[in-house]
Every structure is written in C-alpha cells, then in structure tokens.
Design a protein around this motif. Sequence first.
Motif, PDB file in Angstrom:
ATOM      1  N   LEU A 346      -2.895  -2.764  31.374  1.00  0.00           N
ATOM      2  CA  LEU A 346      -1.904  -3.693  30.830  1.00  0.00           C
ATOM      3  C   LEU A 346      -0.852  -2.967  29.996  1.00  0.00           C
ATOM      4  O   LEU A 346       0.347  -3.262  30.089  1.00  0.00           O
ATOM      5  CB  LEU A 346      -2.613  -4.758  29.990  1.00  0.00           C
ATOM      6  CG  LEU A 346      -1.725  -5.811  29.332  1.00  0.00           C
ATOM      7  CD1 LEU A 346      -0.984  -6.617  30.390  1.00  0.00           C
ATOM      8  CD2 LEU A 346      -2.546  -6.724  28.433  1.00  0.00           C
ATOM      9  N   ASN A 347      -1.291  -2.016  29.167  1.00  0.00           N
ATOM     10  CA  ASN A 347      -0.325  -1.259  28.364  1.00  0.00           C
ATOM     11  C   ASN A 347       0.602  -0.431  29.243  1.00  0.00           C
ATOM     12  O   ASN A 347       1.806  -0.298  28.954  1.00  0.00           O
ATOM     13  CB  ASN A 347      -1.077  -0.339  27.397  1.00  0.00           C
ATOM     14  CG  ASN A 347      -1.789  -1.123  26.308  1.00  0.00           C
ATOM     15  OD1 ASN A 347      -1.404  -2.232  25.983  1.00  0.00           O
ATOM     16  ND2 ASN A 347      -2.831  -0.541  25.759  1.00  0.00           N
ATOM     17  N   GLY A 348       0.065   0.128  30.295  1.00  0.00           N
ATOM     18  CA  GLY A 348       0.909   0.890  31.212  1.00  0.00           C
ATOM     19  C   GLY A 348       1.923   0.023  31.926  1.00  0.00           C
ATOM     20  O   GLY A 348       3.062   0.449  32.185  1.00  0.00           O
ATOM     21  N   VAL A 349       1.560  -1.214  32.230  1.00  0.00           N
ATOM     22  CA  VAL A 349       2.473  -2.129  32.905  1.00  0.00           C
ATOM     23  C   VAL A 349       3.677  -2.432  32.013  1.00  0.00           C
ATOM     24  O   VAL A 349       4.819  -2.528  32.486  1.00  0.00           O
ATOM     25  CB  VAL A 349       1.733  -3.425  33.294  1.00  0.00           C
ATOM     26  CG1 VAL A 349       2.710  -4.514  33.730  1.00  0.00           C
ATOM     27  CG2 VAL A 349       0.730  -3.144  34.401  1.00  0.00           C
ATOM     28  N   VAL A 350       3.437  -2.560  30.713  1.00  0.00           N
ATOM     29  CA  VAL A 350       4.539  -2.853  29.789  1.00  0.00           C
ATOM     30  C   VAL A 350       5.591  -1.755  29.837  1.00  0.00           C
ATOM     31  O   VAL A 350       6.806  -2.008  29.951  1.00  0.00           O
ATOM     32  CB  VAL A 350       3.999  -3.030  28.354  1.00  0.00           C
ATOM     33  CG1 VAL A 350       5.145  -3.185  27.359  1.00  0.00           C
ATOM     34  CG2 VAL A 350       3.067  -4.231  28.282  1.00  0.00           C
ATOM     35  N   MET A 351       5.174  -0.495  29.762  1.00  0.00           N
ATOM     36  CA  MET A 351       6.125   0.621  29.760  1.00  0.00           C
ATOM     37  C   MET A 351       6.807   0.781  31.114  1.00  0.00           C
ATOM     38  O   MET A 351       8.040   0.975  31.184  1.00  0.00           O
ATOM     39  CB  MET A 351       5.399   1.913  29.378  1.00  0.00           C
ATOM     40  CG  MET A 351       6.333   3.116  29.256  1.00  0.00           C
ATOM     41  SD  MET A 351       5.443   4.628  28.853  1.00  0.00           S
ATOM     42  CE  MET A 351       4.791   4.219  27.237  1.00  0.00           C
ATOM     43  N   ALA A 352       6.042   0.698  32.192  1.00  0.00           N
ATOM     44  CA  ALA A 352       6.630   0.896  33.518  1.00  0.00           C
ATOM     45  C   ALA A 352       7.624  -0.221  33.857  1.00  0.00           C
ATOM     46  O   ALA A 352       8.685   0.031  34.445  1.00  0.00           O
ATOM     47  CB  ALA A 352       5.520   0.964  34.569  1.00  0.00           C
ATOM     48  N   SER A 353       7.310  -1.453  33.497  1.00  0.00           N
ATOM     49  CA  SER A 353       8.220  -2.572  33.780  1.00  0.00           C
ATOM     50  C   SER A 353       9.528  -2.421  33.014  1.00  0.00           C
ATOM     51  O   SER A 353      10.625  -2.673  33.551  1.00  0.00           O
ATOM     52  CB  SER A 353       7.539  -3.901  33.425  1.00  0.00           C
ATOM     53  OG  SER A 353       6.372  -4.088  34.180  1.00  0.00           O
ATOM     54  N   ASP A 354       9.451  -2.003  31.754  1.00  0.00           N
ATOM     55  CA  ASP A 354      10.659  -1.808  30.954  1.00  0.00           C
ATOM     56  C   ASP A 354      11.511  -0.684  31.532  1.00  0.00           C
ATOM     57  O   ASP A 354      12.758  -0.772  31.587  1.00  0.00           O
ATOM     58  CB  ASP A 354      10.265  -1.495  29.513  1.00  0.00           C
ATOM     59  CG  ASP A 354      11.444  -1.628  28.560  1.00  0.00           C
ATOM     60  OD1 ASP A 354      12.488  -2.168  28.980  1.00  0.00           O
ATOM     61  OD2 ASP A 354      11.324  -1.186  27.403  1.00  0.00           O
ATOM     62  N   LEU A 355      10.862   0.393  31.992  1.00  0.00           N
ATOM     63  CA  LEU A 355      11.610   1.501  32.592  1.00  0.00           C
ATOM     64  C   LEU A 355      12.337   1.044  33.853  1.00  0.00           C
ATOM     65  O   LEU A 355      13.534   1.362  34.047  1.00  0.00           O
ATOM     66  CB  LEU A 355      10.657   2.651  32.896  1.00  0.00           C
ATOM     67  CG  LEU A 355      11.258   3.833  33.658  1.00  0.00           C
ATOM     68  CD1 LEU A 355      12.379   4.501  32.847  1.00  0.00           C
ATOM     69  CD2 LEU A 355      10.179   4.847  34.022  1.00  0.00           C
ATOM     70  N   ARG A 356      11.648   0.327  34.725  1.00  0.00           N
ATOM     71  CA  ARG A 356      12.282  -0.127  35.965  1.00  0.00           C
ATOM     72  C   ARG A 356      13.444  -1.074  35.674  1.00  0.00           C
ATOM     73  O   ARG A 356      14.472  -1.044  36.353  1.00  0.00           O
ATOM     74  CB  ARG A 356      11.256  -0.820  36.858  1.00  0.00           C
ATOM     75  CG  ARG A 356      10.173   0.098  37.391  1.00  0.00           C
ATOM     76  CD  ARG A 356       9.412  -0.579  38.497  1.00  0.00           C
ATOM     77  NE  ARG A 356      10.247  -0.794  39.662  1.00  0.00           N
ATOM     78  CZ  ARG A 356       9.935  -1.575  40.695  1.00  0.00           C
ATOM     79  NH1 ARG A 356       8.808  -2.257  40.658  1.00  0.00           N
ATOM     80  NH2 ARG A 356      10.724  -1.707  41.707  1.00  0.00           N
ATOM     81  N   ARG A 357      13.303  -1.929  34.677  1.00  0.00           N
ATOM     82  CA  ARG A 357      14.395  -2.851  34.339  1.00  0.00           C
ATOM     83  C   ARG A 357      15.634  -2.090  33.872  1.00  0.00           C
ATOM     84  O   ARG A 357      16.755  -2.419  34.248  1.00  0.00           O
ATOM     85  CB  ARG A 357      13.910  -3.821  33.256  1.00  0.00           C
ATOM     86  CG  ARG A 357      14.946  -4.851  32.804  1.00  0.00           C
ATOM     87  CD  ARG A 357      14.353  -5.785  31.768  1.00  0.00           C
ATOM     88  NE  ARG A 357      13.922  -5.048  30.585  1.00  0.00           N
ATOM     89  CZ  ARG A 357      14.734  -4.666  29.611  1.00  0.00           C
ATOM     90  NH1 ARG A 357      16.042  -4.937  29.676  1.00  0.00           N
ATOM     91  NH2 ARG A 357      14.268  -4.016  28.560  1.00  0.00           N
ATOM     92  N   ARG A 358      15.428  -1.076  33.056  1.00  0.00           N
ATOM     93  CA  ARG A 358      16.573  -0.313  32.545  1.00  0.00           C
ATOM     94  C   ARG A 358      17.219   0.510  33.656  1.00  0.00           C
ATOM     95  O   ARG A 358      18.453   0.671  33.680  1.00  0.00           O
ATOM     96  CB  ARG A 358      16.119   0.588  31.397  1.00  0.00           C
ATOM     97  CG  ARG A 358      15.656  -0.205  30.176  1.00  0.00           C
ATOM     98  CD  ARG A 358      15.205   0.704  29.039  1.00  0.00           C
ATOM     99  NE  ARG A 358      14.702  -0.077  27.920  1.00  0.00           N
ATOM    100  CZ  ARG A 358      15.463  -0.651  26.999  1.00  0.00           C
ATOM    101  NH1 ARG A 358      16.792  -0.514  27.063  1.00  0.00           N
ATOM    102  NH2 ARG A 358      14.929  -1.354  26.016  1.00  0.00           N
ATOM    103  N   LEU A 359      16.394   1.070  34.555  1.00  0.00           N
ATOM    104  CA  LEU A 359      16.968   1.800  35.680  1.00  0.00           C
ATOM    105  C   LEU A 359      17.770   0.866  36.580  1.00  0.00           C
ATOM    106  O   LEU A 359      18.817   1.255  37.126  1.00  0.00           O
ATOM    107  CB  LEU A 359      15.856   2.493  36.477  1.00  0.00           C
ATOM    108  CG  LEU A 359      15.160   3.670  35.796  1.00  0.00           C
ATOM    109  CD1 LEU A 359      14.027   4.189  36.679  1.00  0.00           C
ATOM    110  CD2 LEU A 359      16.164   4.796  35.511  1.00  0.00           C
ATOM    111  N   ALA A 360      17.300  -0.357  36.745  1.00  0.00           N
ATOM    112  CA  ALA A 360      18.033  -1.319  37.586  1.00  0.00           C
ATOM    113  C   ALA A 360      19.359  -1.715  36.951  1.00  0.00           C
ATOM    114  O   ALA A 360      20.306  -2.102  37.663  1.00  0.00           O
ATOM    115  CB  ALA A 360      17.165  -2.566  37.822  1.00  0.00           C
ATOM    116  N   GLN A 361      19.470  -1.599  35.620  1.00  0.00           N
ATOM    117  CA  GLN A 361      20.727  -1.913  34.932  1.00  0.00           C
ATOM    118  C   GLN A 361      21.712  -0.748  34.957  1.00  0.00           C
ATOM    119  O   GLN A 361      22.800  -0.851  34.399  1.00  0.00           O
ATOM    120  CB  GLN A 361      20.424  -2.294  33.479  1.00  0.00           C
ATOM    121  CG  GLN A 361      19.661  -3.607  33.340  1.00  0.00           C
ATOM    122  CD  GLN A 361      19.277  -3.922  31.896  1.00  0.00           C
ATOM    123  OE1 GLN A 361      19.525  -3.097  31.000  1.00  0.00           O
ATOM    124  NE2 GLN A 361      18.694  -5.099  31.678  1.00  0.00           N
ATOM    125  N   GLY A 362      21.308   0.374  35.564  1.00  0.00           N
ATOM    126  CA  GLY A 362      22.224   1.496  35.719  1.00  0.00           C
ATOM    127  C   GLY A 362      22.095   2.579  34.687  1.00  0.00           C
ATOM    128  O   GLY A 362      22.927   3.507  34.656  1.00  0.00           O
TER     129      GLY A 362
END
Length: 448
Positions: A346-362
């Motif tokens: 669960l803790n890993g999901v929090v960090m990975a999801s935030d990273l993917r969101r920021r990468l998707a924003q450019g």
Amino acid sequence: MLARFPEVKSIVTRTGRAEVATDPVGPDETEVMVKLADKQLWTSAHDLDGLGEKIKEAVEKEVPATFVSVSQPIEDRVNQLLSGSRADVVVKVFGNDLPTSKALADRIGAILRTVPGTGDLRVQRVLGLPLLNVKVDRKRVSRYAIPADEILDTVQASRVGLVAGQVFEGPRRFPLKLLLPPAQLTPESFGEVLVGSEDGHLVPLAQVAEIQESEGPAVINREALERRVMVEANIRGRDLVSYVGEARARVEAEVSIPHGYHLEWGGQFENFTRAKNRLLLVVPIALVIIFGMLFLMFGELGYAAAVFACVPLGIVGGIFALRLRGLPFSIPAAVGFIALCGVAVLNGVVMASDLRRRLAQGESLGHALRTATTSSLRPILTTALVAAIGFLPMAISTRAGAEVQRPLATVVIGGILSSTLLMLMILPILLRKVAAASEPEAPAAARD
C-alpha cells in the motif's frame, strides 16, 4: 496435598469417564481441576510451566506409581480431539505384535526423555494384566470321563457366573446367575475348585487342567484397524516445531523400526502440519492476487514489479523482529506476514501513483521523482505509524491469548518499520529505472 500450594484456590476431582461419552478414559485416570489465584500472588513459581513442574514433582513424590500430566482445559480437549491423547506431542507406534510395539515405545520414550524441552513424558501402559491360563488336559479328562465343556463351565461359573434364568419383580427382570464362592487368584487355590464327573465323583481342577500364572495385555487400542501404542510428551520452555524436529531426527537415527511397523507423530504438531500445508497454498495465492491487482492498477509490468518489491523489504523486518524478541515462527506469525504484505504494498502504491500522475502532467523524471518522494513521505509515515502503534498492545501483551497475539503483532510492527525505511531508499531507485525504461524517447535533459 495440592491445597498446600498458596496459588491453589479450589480443587475439583473426577475419576473415570464422564456421564456423556465425550471423554473415553478408564477408571485408572483421574482429572483434577485446579483453580489458581491471580498470577501476581504466586510465590512458588513465576509462570504456569514452573508451577506445573512443582505440582508434578510433589504429587509423584508423595503418591507412588502415579503419573501426572499438567495441561489446561481447552488445550486438553483440543489435544484429545486431534490425536486421542492429552499431550502436546504424541508418537504413535503401529504394529501387530503388542510386546514388540511396547518395546519400541519404551525405546522412543527413553530418547525423548533426553531431548531438551521434554516436560511430562508417558509411555502408554498396555501390558501387565495378571492372568490365570486354564488349559484342559485331554488325557486326564478322558480318564475321569469329564467333558471339556464341564471344565470350562466350572471356570466360567467361578469367575464370571452362569446365567440360569430370570427373576421377575413386577415389570422388571433380573438375570439369575450361579456363581461359585470366589477363590484367591493363585494357581494353587484355584486348582482346588472341584469339577463333577459323569459318575458323580468330584475331581480337583488341578488334576484335569494345567493352571499357569501369566501376564497379558491390559488394553489393546486400535486406530485404522491397526494396534497402537502411544508415547506422550508435554513441552516445557521450547517451541513445538524445533522440539519435534530434533526428536524425530534422534528417533530416526537411534531406533530401528522392524518391517511391518511404522510411526506417526501427532498432537498439536499434527494440527500445525495441517495449518502449514494450508498456508503453503494460501500464501502464494495471496501474493499472486496482490501482484495481479498491482498490474491491473498500473497497467505496466515494470511499475507492478517495483511496488511488489516492497514485500521482501517488509519480510526482512518481520524475521528480524521475531529473532530479536526470541519468538519462534508459528501460524500466527505466518498470518502476520500475509497482513504485512498488504500494508507494505500500500505504501508503495502511494509513491508510484503520485509519480505517474506527475509524469503524465509533463514534469521531468528527476523533478517528478523528487516531488513524489517528498509529498508521499507524510502519508507513508502516517500509515506506518498508525499500523505499528495499533499493534503495539498486542505485541507487549502477557495475558490470555498472548501466545497468538505477540508473534502476529511483532511481525507486523517489525515489517512495517523495515519496509517503510528501506522503501524510502530503494523504491525511488526502482521507480526511476522503470519510468526511464517506459519513456525511452524522452530527451536526456527532460529525464534529468
């Protein structure tokens, strides 16, 4: 004698089987229910194992030919249901010849007595019943013209009685038995019982039969249509798995099992084996489900594998925590590892999801990774601390049920702490490699 112990508040004794046939024991077994005072008031010992040893020594010292096994009511019933014995560990010896099985059981009992952790030890008593064997002498019987049936009926009438009819008292019926006055059970006195011949002469039983004194089986127990002799042992101050492992290794090395005989290990170990085999099936399924949900969430194998790497990081901490507290691996500890895998992922999901969101924003990979790591720090630490603090009362519990709560809570707390610390150092590295591999066309400046 038990009342001399200041820890004992009340004593209730029951000999033989209960009215309901749920506890099939013989009249030679007595169950003593002892209610104890609060543990803070104990003076003879500081724990239940120590008090049980003192009670056992006192009883066996003052009451000759007595074997004492110390247990608790629920544990006693569970062991009885598992293996037909009240002991923690049971070694069942199966074979056709009872003396041979008893000799093997005695040898195994002598070995178990030297294994560290052995508390109460008993080899089942199956031999030693005194018998009088009456064998008809055919030559003498023919000389006195006495039928062999007459001799056997005389023996039966002397010891058991012969049913000659019924006595009616209203609606009730009672069998009428002919029973000779009981003679002392020795070959000499029993041989003086008279047997009538066809011509009316009375002949002593010793003149027409051979009477010998011998020993026979006191009880013959069977399981799965095979004769069985049990060696029962209670464990003191040691975990079940390591004790059975050492005991089995020594028995296999020092005892030669004849052809047609075999051993089975039962008791609580049998229950542990069943639970372990079930966990060997459940744990892989749980891990596969966790990995499958990660893959469905991210849609990429790389991200799912990077987050799933938090699982071994947590397992390392759980093993270290058990080792640090001196707790053995048990079924509750295994359940704790399963719960730990979910929290760590669960803790890993929090960090990975935030990273993917920021990468998707450019955002660039380096900036997005640093920002995702720092912004995820608070929720990750909050999740870890809430879980660790929530399990802390279970980890330090000393009351009833602590033997189940402590291993589970210890694994979860140790695993959460290790997975959180190691994840903050290792997971960003793995996510950087996965993100860089998934965007190979990005320029170097953007990745930096």
